[in-house]
Scaffold this motif. Structure first.
Motif, short mmCIF file in Angstrom:
data_model
loop_
_atom_site.label_atom_id
_atom_site.label_comp_id
_atom_site.label_asym_id
_atom_site.label_seq_id
_atom_site.Cartn_x
_atom_site.Cartn_y
_atom_site.Cartn_z
N PRO A 1 0.83 -1.21 0.00
CA PRO A 1 0.00 0.00 0.00
C PRO A 1 0.86 1.26 0.00
CG PRO A 1 0.05 -0.95 2.19
CD PRO A 1 0.82 -1.89 1.31
N PHE A 2 0.25 2.37 -0.39
CA PHE A 2 0.94 3.65 -0.47
C PHE A 2 -0.06 4.74 -0.11
CE2 PHE A 2 2.32 7.45 -2.77
CZ PHE A 2 3.65 7.53 -2.37
N GLU A 3 0.37 5.67 0.75
CA GLU A 3 -0.50 6.76 1.19
C GLU A 3 -0.56 7.83 0.10
OE1 GLU A 3 -0.99 10.02 4.84
OE2 GLU A 3 0.76 8.70 4.73
N LEU A 4 -1.77 8.19 -0.29
CA LEU A 4 -1.97 9.20 -1.32
C LEU A 4 -2.23 10.54 -0.63
CD1 LEU A 4 -4.11 8.57 -4.50
CD2 LEU A 4 -3.73 10.84 -3.61
N LYS A 5 -1.25 11.43 -0.66
CA LYS A 5 -1.36 12.73 0.00
C LYS A 5 -2.09 13.71 -0.91
CE LYS A 5 2.86 12.06 2.65
NZ LYS A 5 4.23 12.59 2.96
N LEU A 6 -2.80 14.64 -0.27
CA LEU A 6 -3.56 15.64 -1.02
C LEU A 6 -2.60 16.58 -1.74
CD1 LEU A 6 -6.48 16.62 -1.53
CD2 LEU A 6 -6.15 18.23 0.33
N GLY A 7 -2.75 16.69 -3.04
CA GLY A 7 -1.89 17.55 -3.84
C GLY A 7 -0.92 16.80 -4.72
N MET A 8 -0.84 15.47 -4.59
CA MET A 8 0.04 14.69 -5.46
C MET A 8 -0.52 14.64 -6.87
SD MET A 8 1.39 11.39 -3.33
CE MET A 8 2.79 11.53 -2.25
N ILE B 1 -5.11 24.53 3.76
CA ILE B 1 -4.68 23.14 3.86
C ILE B 1 -3.25 23.04 3.32
CG2 ILE B 1 -5.24 20.75 3.30
CD1 ILE B 1 -8.02 21.78 2.45
N PRO B 2 -2.32 22.43 4.06
CA PRO B 2 -0.98 22.20 3.49
C PRO B 2 -1.01 21.07 2.48
CG PRO B 2 -1.11 21.32 5.71
CD PRO B 2 -2.41 22.02 5.46
N LEU B 3 -0.82 21.40 1.21
CA LEU B 3 -0.84 20.41 0.14
C LEU B 3 0.55 19.83 -0.08
CD1 LEU B 3 -3.08 22.36 -2.38
CD2 LEU B 3 -3.81 20.69 -0.70
N TYR B 4 0.61 18.77 -0.93
CA TYR B 4 1.90 18.13 -1.24
C TYR B 4 2.80 19.10 -1.98
CZ TYR B 4 5.18 14.62 -2.93
OH TYR B 4 6.31 13.90 -3.19
N HIS B 5 2.26 19.84 -2.94
CA HIS B 5 3.00 20.88 -3.64
C HIS B 5 2.47 22.23 -3.18
CE1 HIS B 5 5.35 18.48 -6.43
NE2 HIS B 5 4.29 17.72 -6.60
N SER B 6 2.76 22.61 -1.95
CA SER B 6 2.28 23.88 -1.43
C SER B 6 3.12 25.01 -1.99
CB SER B 6 2.35 23.91 0.10
OG SER B 6 1.48 22.96 0.65
N LYS B 7 2.50 26.19 -2.04
CA LYS B 7 3.23 27.37 -2.49
C LYS B 7 4.33 27.71 -1.50
CE LYS B 7 -0.69 29.54 -2.90
NZ LYS B 7 -1.68 30.58 -3.10
N SER B 8 5.32 28.46 -1.97
CA SER B 8 6.48 28.77 -1.15
C SER B 8 6.05 29.51 0.11
CB SER B 8 7.46 29.65 -1.94
OG SER B 8 6.82 30.84 -2.34
N GLY B 9 6.38 28.93 1.25
CA GLY B 9 6.09 29.56 2.53
C GLY B 9 4.71 29.31 3.06
N LEU B 10 3.87 28.53 2.36
CA LEU B 10 2.51 28.33 2.85
C LEU B 10 2.50 27.51 4.14
CD1 LEU B 10 -0.54 28.53 2.58
CD2 LEU B 10 -0.49 26.53 1.10
N VAL B 11 3.29 26.42 4.16
CA VAL B 11 3.33 25.60 5.38
C VAL B 11 3.90 26.40 6.54
CG1 VAL B 11 4.25 23.48 6.36
CG2 VAL B 11 3.58 23.52 3.97
N ARG B 12 4.92 27.20 6.25
CA ARG B 12 5.50 28.03 7.31
C ARG B 12 4.48 29.05 7.81
NH1 ARG B 12 7.86 32.86 7.19
NH2 ARG B 12 7.79 32.90 4.92
N LYS B 13 3.72 29.65 6.88
CA LYS B 13 2.70 30.61 7.30
C LYS B 13 1.62 29.95 8.15
CE LYS B 13 3.25 33.73 3.34
NZ LYS B 13 2.61 34.24 2.10
N LEU B 14 1.22 28.74 7.75
CA LEU B 14 0.21 28.03 8.54
C LEU B 14 0.74 27.70 9.94
CD1 LEU B 14 -1.21 25.63 5.82
CD2 LEU B 14 -2.36 27.59 6.83
N LYS B 15 2.03 27.32 10.02
CA LYS B 15 2.61 27.04 11.33
C LYS B 15 2.67 28.31 12.18
CE LYS B 15 5.45 23.06 10.03
NZ LYS B 15 6.84 22.56 9.89
#
Length: 489
Positions: free
Chosen positions: A207-214, A413-427
């Motif tokens: 099995p393989f986990e399918l992440k949102l944004g792949m 939502i933090p996606l697999y291919h998030s825009k630059s700095g999006l995950v950091r901004k969410l954190k």
């Protein structure tokens, strides 16, 4: 050391080195462990699987001793003016094989392999002139292999399929899993069935986990590498795997179909922003998401190649964007994208466009050519009649316009291919909210402590007043008692 050099040596050195040289020649001529594999493939999935299979040659217990590739031939376009050929298409697995130094065999032109014969092992491999392959490995080959080709291998053939069979049989299991928003997918190694696609006995599954944004390309490369590693394990223990193989349950089998450009058209009346993004991820690199655009008396098809999902950190280009109909082209100066509101309140930021018959353009070029200052054109689901005005947008029944605050924060939502700095901004946003919550809790504790101190102070004051009143009463009683005793005298 060659024999000519050995002849020049003295008899003593010759007697000392001859056993060593003969032993080295015997070691070079000794057959390598593992199976001679003929690999069938075409696309990114098969190329990444080929990379993993080639690494299996150097394992401690190699299941693969030698590998060669079979793929369709490249396609060329002949120019009649200068009689030059232009390469139109080439199999990805062919270029990967040349980079890895693997010999490539091409099938006949036209795609038919009914009269095609399985080739012998390359002479440079050192197996002799008429050496045959032991087993065939198929990974997204795109052609049906008849029983004659399967029987030409002593160990038959196995297939790598990017899904957990019997689910998603057929040509597009990865795209179907993305469109259906599955949380997991996987890779299956199965035996090749002589009459039906993907209906052989299952040898192994992962099995393989399918992440949102792949995207489709991401899954093809990762699942291909995972499938190649699994195939090496299967080839190392092939007899055991075949004894313990599992027959597929036909009642649980689901089929997939080939997708066309009509499956990538945006329906603005019922598709949310996330639905459009899933369609973009599923067909990424193969079919571009598209829609109609009316410019005066012309109806153009516009392909959108670079799409991102807007979040609360991206300010809307129009404050009242919810008042615009879904599919409206919103623009602003110095912004390199065009914003499209969707029916549920989400927003799409598109940075790449390809208009029918034109060269690809970015967001600024598209806005400068097709969006005027006082008019906002709209993308259309259906091609209207050019001689009549554009029909009004028809909202679905029981439609309620979302609120502005709910629509802006819809896709944080933090996606697999998030825009630059999006995950950091969410954190940072989550940390700020935690800090505010802790400050509120500290303030509430301080207020509680202050209230308790005030209550204790009030209690102390009341007790002091009571004590003073009691002391006064005691003094008054002492002063009144002697007077009362003197009155009878």
């Amino acid at each position: 050391m060659t024999l000519s050099v050995l002849a020049r040596l003295s008899p003593f050195h010759r007697t000392q080195l001859t056993p060593w040289l003969c032993r080295g020649l015997q070691q070079q001529a000794a057959p390598r462990k593992g199976l001679k594999v003929l690999f069938f493939g075409t696309d990114e999935f098969s190329s990444s699987a080929l990379t993993a299979l080639s690494k299996g040659i150097y394992a401690e217990n190699p299941g693969v001793a030698h590998i060669e590739v079979v793929c369709p031939p490249p396609r060329y376009k002949v120019r009649t003016i200068k009689e030059k050929t232009k390469l139109i298409w080439k199999a990805r697995v062919s270029s990967r094989a040349t980079n890895l130094g693997i010999h490539v065999h091409n099938t006949p032109e036209g795609g038919s392999i009914q009269n095609w014969e399985v080739p012998n092992v390359d002479l440079k491999a050192g197996y002799g002139a008429n050496a045959r392959f032991d087993i065939g490995v198929v990974a997204s080959f795109g052609a049906f292999l008849p029983q004659r080709i399967i029987d030409s291998f002593p160990q038959k053939m196995i297939n790598l399929h990017p899904s957990l069979l019997p689910k998603y049989r057929g040509p597009t299991p990865i795209q179907t899993a993305i469109l259906n928003n599955d949380s997991h997918t996987g890779v299956t190694v199965q035996e090749v069935h002589p009459k039906r696609y993907d209906a052989g006995n299952i040898l192994a599954q992962v099995p393989f986990e399918l992440k949102l944004g792949m995207t489709r390309v991401d899954l093809m490369t990762q699942l291909g590498h995972l499938g190649g590693e699994l195939a090496v394990r299967v080839l190392q223990n092939l007899e055991y795997m075949r004894k313990n193989s599992i027959v597929q349950n036909e009642e649980e089998a689901t089929l997939t179909r080939m997708f066309t450009s009509g499956d990538a058209k945006i329906r603005w009346e019922d598709m949310t922003a996330m639905d459009v993004m899933r369609m973009h991820w599923a067909h990424f690199g193969h079919i571009a998401v598209w829609s109609f655009l009316r410019v005066k008396n012309k109806v153009l098809t516009v392909k959108m190649t670079d799409i991102e999902l807007a979040t609360s950190f991206d300010d809307p280009l129009e404050d009242d964007y919810l008042s615009f109909r879904p599919g409206s082209c919103l623009r602003k100066r110095k912004y390199n994208y065009v914003e499209f509101p969707c029916i549920e309140g989400g927003r799409l930021h598109v940075r790449g466009f390809t208009v029918e018959g034109k060269q690809p353009r970015d967001g600024l070029q598209f806005a400068a050519g097709y969006i005027k200052k006082n008019k906002t054109p709209c993308m259309l689901t259906l091609s209207p009649d050019c001689k009549r005005p554009t029909p009004n947008f028809v909202y679905p029944e029981e439609y309620k316009r979302p609120s502005h605050m709910a629509a802006v924060k819809l896709y944080d939502i933090p996606l697999y291919h998030s825009k630059s700095g999006l995950v950091r901004k969410l954190k940072l946003k989550a940390e700020a909210e935690e800090a505010k919550a802790s400050e509120k809790s500290d303030e509430s504790k301080e207020t509680e402590e202050s209230e308790e101190s005030k209550a204790s102070e009030e209690l102390g004051e009341t007790e002091e007043l009571k004590e003073t009143e009691e002391s006064k009463e005691a003094v008054e009683s002492e002063t009144t008692e002697p007077n009362e005793t003197k009155e009878p005298k």
